[in-house]
Design a protein around this motif. Structure first.
Motif, PDB file in Angstrom:
ATOM      1  N   THR A 318       0.848  -1.185   0.000  1.00  0.00           N
ATOM      2  CA  THR A 318       0.000   0.000   0.000  1.00  0.00           C
ATOM      3  C   THR A 318       0.893   1.247   0.000  1.00  0.00           C
ATOM      4  OG1 THR A 318      -0.057   0.197   2.399  1.00  0.00           O
ATOM      5  CG2 THR A 318      -1.679  -1.271   1.388  1.00  0.00           C
ATOM      6  N   PRO A 319       0.336   2.422  -0.277  1.00  0.00           N
ATOM      7  CA  PRO A 319       1.145   3.652  -0.211  1.00  0.00           C
ATOM      8  C   PRO A 319       1.804   3.850   1.150  1.00  0.00           C
ATOM      9  CG  PRO A 319      -0.908   4.078  -1.355  1.00  0.00           C
ATOM     10  CD  PRO A 319      -1.008   2.678  -0.829  1.00  0.00           C
ATOM     11  N   GLU A 320       1.211   3.279   2.185  1.00  0.00           N
ATOM     12  CA  GLU A 320       1.790   3.398   3.528  1.00  0.00           C
ATOM     13  C   GLU A 320       2.837   2.317   3.804  1.00  0.00           C
ATOM     14  OE1 GLU A 320      -1.780   5.344   2.866  1.00  0.00           O
ATOM     15  OE2 GLU A 320      -1.590   3.138   2.973  1.00  0.00           O
ATOM     16  N   GLY A 321       3.043   1.397   2.866  1.00  0.00           N
ATOM     17  CA  GLY A 321       4.051   0.360   3.026  1.00  0.00           C
ATOM     18  C   GLY A 321       3.546  -0.935   3.623  1.00  0.00           C
ATOM     19  N   ALA A 322       2.233  -1.078   3.817  1.00  0.00           N
ATOM     20  CA  ALA A 322       1.681  -2.311   4.369  1.00  0.00           C
ATOM     21  C   ALA A 322       1.565  -3.374   3.276  1.00  0.00           C
ATOM     22  CB  ALA A 322       0.316  -2.049   4.989  1.00  0.00           C
ATOM     23  N   THR A 324      -0.187  -6.365   1.339  1.00  0.00           N
ATOM     24  CA  THR A 324      -1.582  -6.724   1.093  1.00  0.00           C
ATOM     25  C   THR A 324      -1.678  -7.513  -0.216  1.00  0.00           C
ATOM     26  OG1 THR A 324      -3.836  -5.836   0.923  1.00  0.00           O
ATOM     27  CG2 THR A 324      -2.086  -4.589  -0.160  1.00  0.00           C
TER      28      THR A 324
END
Length: 720
Positions: A318-322, A324
Motif C-alpha cells: 500500500t502507499p503506507e508500506g503495508a 496486502t
C-alpha cells in the motif's frame, strides 16, 4: 442460564435502527453486541447452540475472551429451509463478549437464542446436520449401520470422532494475510546467521541481473528497490537501470544504461544488453525484494541447475508500506499461463535464453513479461516455483489486457484466437487440426428425476440435449445400461442415434460400466458423461478437444453448474489426501481466485461426471480401476495420467448443467477411501495446484488458519 434464553442485541458500532425495525450500517465496520454481559460470561468454556433469524445479512459471530490476541470468528451457517442460522460452537474460557458482524448494509437480524449443549446433545446435533445432507437412500438404518461398521473396520476411533466433529462444525471465516505472515512466514524464515551459512554452502553463485526501466520522476522508487537489493543475504547481484535520470552513484553493482528509443521495451532491451549475470529478472521501480529472495532463488537453481525459469509468490504494498493482496501461485501450469499471467514477479530467467528469443518486443508494451514468458515456455522449457512470497510490488501495477492479447495471439499461432474474459483473464482457442470421432460413453440406470419441478427421464433428456445443442458432428453415443431400460427410454435411444451395451453383473460398479462402454466404442477420443447433465454451450466438445490436442494434456473436464446455476465443478483439489470440488456452490458467474473459475486452469483431477481423454492414453493405463466401484475411479484415472506425465485441464469454455443435489454429502465407502489413501497418499501430501495456505473445508482459495501449521512446516523444510 436458562435453555434457549434470548439475548438482547444493541448496536455497538456503525449501526442505526430504522423505524421499520431494520438495521442500517452507518460506517465501514458495523457490529452488534449480545448481552447482558453477565449472561454472556455464564456461557464461557461451554458448547452452545446459537440460532437467529435474519434477512439481508451474512452474519459472523466474533467471540472475545481473556487471553486471546484477536477475536475468534465463525461464519454462521444458513438454514437450508429458511432465513436464519443454526450453529454449534464451543466458547473459550473467560468469554467476555459476543459480537455479530452482519455483513450487510441494510438488514434484519433478531431472535438470537443461545442454548448450552452437553456432550451427548452436541453429538446428536452433529449427526443430525450430517444426516440432513445425505441422500434419502443413505438415511435408512441398515445403510447407516453398514457405513458405520465399515468406518470402524478401516478408520481409528479418534479419527472418526475428528471427522464427525469437523463435518458438523461451524466454519470460521477466512484468515487474513496478516495472520498468514505472523503464523507461517515470520517463524519459518531462517536467521541472518543461518542465511549467511547457506550462502557459503552454495556450490555456485551465479550473478543475478535485475533489469529496471525507470522514469526521471521515479528516483525515490528506484532508491527503495535498490535498498532492498542491498539488504539481500545473497550478494551476487547487479542492477541494470535504464533511465534518463542520473543513477545512484554510490553502488558499485549498479550498471546504468540509456535506451536508444522511447518506451519500456527499449529501456529493458538496453538493460538486457548491459546485463552480465547468468540470470535476469525484471522489477518495476518501487518493488521490494524480501531479504531472503535472491538466496531462495540461488538455492533452487543450485538444486535444479537445468531450470530455464524460476518464479515465486508475491504481494502488493500500500502507499503506507503495508503488505496486502498476496498472490499464492500454483506450480508450473502451462494451460493456466494461457489464461492468466500467474507467473508475475519475481521471476528469474536464464539470460542466454532471453537474448536468444530477442528480449522484449515493443508491440507488447504493457505485457512485456507475459510475452517473454509465453515465448520462453513455448517449447519444452524447465520451470520451477518457489512457494514463498519473495517480492512486494507497488499497488496499482497491472497488466495491459490489450497487449496481453497480442502476446497470446502469437502463442496461439496465425489461425488461433485469443479473447479477454475479464481483467487479466483470457481464453486461447486453437483450431482443430482434425475432427476425430468422439465416443460419448454414458453409464445409466435408466431412472427418472425431478428437474425444474417436472419428472424427467434422465437418459432421454441427456441424449436430446446432446443432439439438439451440440455443434460437433462426428460423435457416437454409447449408453451402458443395466438391462432394464423402459420401452420409452429405448425409443429415445433409437431416436437420437445412440446404441446401448448392457452391464450384466447385478453388483454395481460404475468403473466397470465405463470400461465396458469404452470397449464397445469406436472413437479415437472418449468422453465419459453422466446421464443427469444438460448441455449449455453448443461448442462444448470443440472447446474440450482444442485443449486435449495440446501436447502433454491427458484429461479435460468442463464447468458444471447445479440446477440453480451455481457452480458444481470447476476443478478438483486435494486436502489431507482426499479430493473435493473447488468453489462448489459459488455463483455461476463467480470469477474465482484470480480467474480460476472464469478461465482454463490446470488441476490434478477433474470430475468423471464429464471427462474427455484420448483412447490411446486411456488404454495405456488400462482404463478405470474397477477396484473403485463407486468412488475415486475418476480421480484415480486422472492421477494415473499424471503419473505418465500428462496434465489435466479444467475447460471453462465448456459448460453443462449437472443435476446433482447441492446439499448432498458424497457417500464414500470406507474401504475405497482407505485404498485410495494407500495408493495416492504420498503424491497428494501436497497439491501442486492448490497452495498450502488455502483451506480445504471446503476448498475455495481462501486463507485458512487450520492449514497454517502445515504451510509453516513446509516453509521450514524448504530452508533446511
Amino acid at each position: 442460564m436458562r435453555r434457549g434464553e434470548a439475548l438482547g442485541l444493541h448496536a455497538l458500532r456503525d449501526l442505526h435502527r430504522a423505524a421499520d425495525g431494520a438495521w442500517i450500517a452507518t460506517g465501514p465496520a458495523p457490529v452488534l453486541a449480545l448481552g447482558p454481559a453477565a449472561t454472556v460470561a455464564g456461557l464461557s468454556g461451554g458448547r452452545v447452540r446459537i440460532r437467529c433469524r435474519h434477512e439481508g445479512a451474512a452474519p459472523v459471530l466474533a467471540v472475545e475472551a481473556e487471553g486471546l490476541d484477536a477475536p475468534r470468528r465463525y461464519r454462521l451457517t444458513p438454514l437450508p429451509s429458511g432465513p436464519g442460522t443454526d450453529d454449534l460452537i464451543r466458547l473459550p474460557p473467560a468469554t467476555r463478549a459476543l459480537h455479530i458482524e452482519p455483513g450487510g448494509a441494510r438488514f434484519r437480524l433478531d431472535a438470537v437464542s443461545v442454548e448450552p449443549v452437553g456432550r451427548a446433545a452436541a453429538g446428536l446435533y452433529r449427526a443430525r446436520r450430517i444426516l440432513e445432507r445425505l441422500p434419502p437412500s443413505e438415511r435408512k438404518p441398515l445403510r447407516l449401520l453398514r457405513r458405520a461398521f465399515g468406518l470402524l473396520r478401516t478408520v481409528p476411533p479418534g479419527e472418526i470422532v475428528r471427522r464427525l466433529t469437523r463435518a458438523g462444525a461451524t466454519a470460521p471465516p477466512p484468515a487474513t494475510y496478516a495472520d498468514w505472515i505472523a503464523a507461517v512466514e515470520a517463524p519459518a524464515l531462517p536467521s541472518t546467521e543461518r542465511m549467511r551459512a547457506l550462502v557459503r554452502a552454495l556450490p555456485a553463485r551465479p550473478t543475478v541481473s535485475v533489469l529496471m526501466a525507470a522514469r526521471a520522476a521515479e528516483a525515490d522508487r528506484v532508491t527503495a528497490t535498490l535498498a532492498s537489493l542491498r539488504a539481500q543475504a545473497y550478494p551476487d547481484w547487479e542492477m541494470c537501470l535504464a533511465t534518463e535520470a542520473p543513477p545512484p552513484a554510490d553502488e558499485p553493482r549498479m550498471r546504468p544504461c540509456r535506451p536508444d528509443a522511447p518506451g519500456e521495451a527499449a529501456a529493458l532491451q538496453a538493460a538486457l544488453a548491459a546485463a552480465q549475470g547468468a540470470y535476469v529478472t525484471v522489477l518495476e521501480p518501487g518493488a521490494v525484494l524480501a531479504p531472503h529472495a535472491l538466496l531462495a532463488f540461488a538455492r533452487r537453481i543450485a538444486a535444479e541447475p537445468g531450470l530455464d525459469l524460476v518464479y515465486a509468490d508475491e504481494d502488493r504494498l500500500t502507499p503506507e508500506g503495508a503488505r496486502t493482496d498476496p498472490h499464492f501461485k500454483p506450480d508450473w501450469s502451462p494451460e493456466t499461463l494461457e489464461a492468466a499471467f500467474f507467473i508475475g514477479r519475481p521471476a528469474l530467467a536464464r539470460t542466454e535464453r532471453v537474448r536468444a528469443l530477442g528480449g522484449f518486443r515493443p508491440d507488447c508494451a504493457g505485457a512485456l513479461d507475459y510475452d517473454l514468458v509465453l515465448r520462453l515456455t513455448a517449447d519444452e522449457a524447465r520451470v520451477g516455483h518457489i512457494a514463498q512470497v519473495l517480492a512486494h510490488r507497488p499497488a496499482g501495477a497491472a497488466l495491459d489486457d490489450a497487449a496481453a492479447l497480442r502476446a497470446l495471439g502469437t502463442r496461439a499461432g496465425g489461425a488461433g484466437t485469443a479473447r479477454r474474459l475479464g481483467p487479466g483473464a483470457f481464453a486461447v482457442r486453437r483450431p482443430l487440426a482434425a475432427r476425430p470421432l468422439v465416443s460419448i460413453v454414458i453409464p445409466t440406470a435408466g431412472r427418472d428425476s425431478t428437474i425444474g419441478g417436472q419428472k424427467v427421464d434422465l437418459l432421454a433428456a441427456c441424449l436430446a440435449s446432446i443432439r439438439a445443442t451440440g455443434t460437433y458432428g462426428n460423435i457416437e453415443i454409447v449408453a451402458v445400461d443395466n438391462g432394464d431400460l423402459r420401452p420409452e427410454t429405448k425409443a429415445a435411444v433409437e431416436r437420437h442415434g445412440a446404441r446401448t451395451v448392457t452391464w450384466p453383473n447385478p453388483v454395481f460398479n460404475i468403473a466397470a460400466k465405463m470400461n465396458l462402454g469404452a470397449g464397445a466404442a469406436a472413437g479415437e477420443v472418449l468422453l465419459f458423461l453422466n446421464d443427469d447433465v444438460d448441455i449449455v454451450t453448443p461448442d462444448w466438445i470443440e472447446a474440450m478437444l482444442a485443449l486435449l490436442a495440446i501436447p502433454g494434456v491427458g484429461a479435460v473436464g468442463p464447468r458444471l453448474l447445479f440446477e440453480d446455476g451455481t457452480l458444481q465443478h470447476v476443478g478438483v483439489v486435494f486436502g489431507e489426501g482426499l479430493p473435493d470440488h473447488v468453489r462448489r456452490g459459488f455463483p455461476g458467474d463467480d470469477p474465482g481466485y484470480r480467474g480460476s473459475s472464469l478461465a482454463n486452469r490446470n488441476y490434478l483431477a477433474v470430475t468423471g461426471a464429464c471427462v474427455m481423454v484420448r483412447r490411446a492414453d486411456f488404454e495405456a493405463i488400462r482404463g478405470f480401476d474397477e477396484t473403485y466401484p463407486v468412488n475415486y475411479n475418476d480421480i484415480d484415472l486422472c492421477l494415473r495420467l499424471h503419473e505418465r506425465g500428462l496434465r489435466t485441464v479444467y475447460c471453462a469454455e465448456a459448460c453443462l448443467h449437472h443435476y446433482e443435489s447441492q446439499n448432498r454429502i458424497p457417500v464414500v465407502d470406507p474401504g475405497e477411501q482407505a485404498r485410495f489413501r494407500r495408493r495416492w497418499g504420498a503424491l497428494l501430501a501436497r497439491d501442486p495446484y492448490y497452495p498450502d495456505a488455502f483451506g480445504t473445508r471446503p476448498p475455495a482459495f481462501a486463507l485458512d488458519a487450520e492449514r497454517f501449521p502445515q504451510a509453516a512446516r513446509r516453509m521450514v523444510e524448504a530452508w533446511r
